[in-house]
Scaffold this motif. Sequence first.
Motif: not given
Length: 564
Positions: A445-459, A461-471
């Motif tokens: 959890x500390x790694x993800x809080x330190x990372x500024x792109x945690x939203x990209x990481x989560x999307x 693995x489980x959000x197809x629409x936002x994953x394609x938007x990030x790509x």
Amino acid sequence: MPPGKVLQPVLKMKVDELFLCWLSEAGTQAMLRDCLQRIRAPGRADLGSGDAAQPAPLTAPPAPGPAPASSALPLGAASSPRVGPHLRGTRRSAGTRVVQTKKEEPRPPAASQSIPAFYFPRGRPQGTADTDAVIARIERTFAQFPHERATMEDMGKVAKACGCPLYWKGPLFCAAGGERTGSVSVHKFVAMWRKILQNCHDEATRFVHLLMSPGCNYLVQEDFVPFLQDVVNTHPGLAFLKAAPEFHSRYITTVIQRIFYTVNRSWSGRITCAELRRSSFLQNVALLEEEADINQLTEFFSYEHFYVIYSKFWALDTDHDLLVGRQDLARHNDHAISTKMIERVFSGAVTRGRKVQKEGKISYADFVWFLISEEDKKTPTSIEYWFRLMDLDGDGALSMFELEHFYEEQSHRLDCMGIEALPFQDCLCQMLDLVKPQSPGKITLRDLKRCKLANVFFDTFFNIEKYLDHEQKEQASLLRETETEGPELSDWERYAAEEYDLLVAEEAAGEPWDDGYEAELSPVDQKLSGLHSPLAQRPFFEAPSALGAVHLFDFEGDEELQPS
């Protein structure tokens, strides 16, 4: 006592009793003081008897016979023929007499006694002069009321006399017993407020003391109901809600969930003074007096945000029982979230109580947490929310197996859409480069809080629409979005503003909702102009109580929210 069982003495209790008896004896205390003095100044005790002006104890032979009883530590046998130990023993006994004769001399305080107090759980104490001035001001204010009794309508003046923000008037009125009698006498209020001033020395502690239940030192969700009901009743930005009282409880529920989402960082269901002190909630309460437009207070009180959240929930709740099941929640954002993640939402990892596991449904309160976490994955609470869901075994770290478990469905959905998905090993390398975990082979959890792109990481693995938007965006552009200076809108605030404009446009165009019902919700400006909205005609709402019947989810107070 069960038959055959023999009472056994508690040895530790008896030993402690004997030790305390020994410690309370005068001889023991004198001996300990002597030893403490030797430890502090070992040279002074020896020099006190080694002076040339006192040679008698050194030349006089010891008297034969047994040594007299003494309270000092044993220094050796008196009949020993060796000179060295005999001299040391005589010097120490003389040193003891010197220490005892110098008790009247002032001693410098020990180092531990000179350290000033630095921990004030109830705030730093203030002078009594301020308290007397506040009490005098309160008494002058009560003198303006008939029979020196204040009603709820008068509590605004009383709150200002106390030096509190205006919207503390509801908690002040209830804490003084006005909820039961309809008014508060000056004597009862002064006694209540004087006690608070003597024991609570900052705003956070006073606010908690006013709202908390007897015997507690924290706030639970129900404690906020009277305070928020007064805000709904008296704030000018919510005047239109007087025509739709059945929505008071929904608005209050939304605000309470947002308060706990932001303030209760421990996920315990209890807001402590320390958590309230670290948050910006009390600053927002003070802004209620200054800001007439409730929608400007976007962190907790915005009606537009409530409008968006409840509209999304109402669209998913097809049977309108105020509960959402797995199939209903899966329809959110056109099935953008994977089935495995939807199942985890209903696993109890981020919900309180056992209703979710028994009935397989989440309440509106749970949906508030879900929607805010889904639309803004950069806040500490949202990162914790999704981390708990992805941590399948609850060991506090995301293993490569857990990441592959969620990516399998994501990859399959991409294949069904005709999009070539990255192999898991390639995707894993990208995510490890993105997060840069401290320990190889796992993401904490500390790694993800330190990372500024945690939203990209989560999307990923489980959000197809936002994953394609990030790509479609480069990583550099994503970083620039997170590093913008100035008061930039958060992802949630941006989403709520866009969705609210769409809902207003749809209702202005007269478009019906997908569920076949007429538009139950109307925009704020239409409520202010005519107050004739189908919103106030919903048949499924029960009438709220005087304090607002907030339907909060049930949870046991001592039960910590643990990852499943």
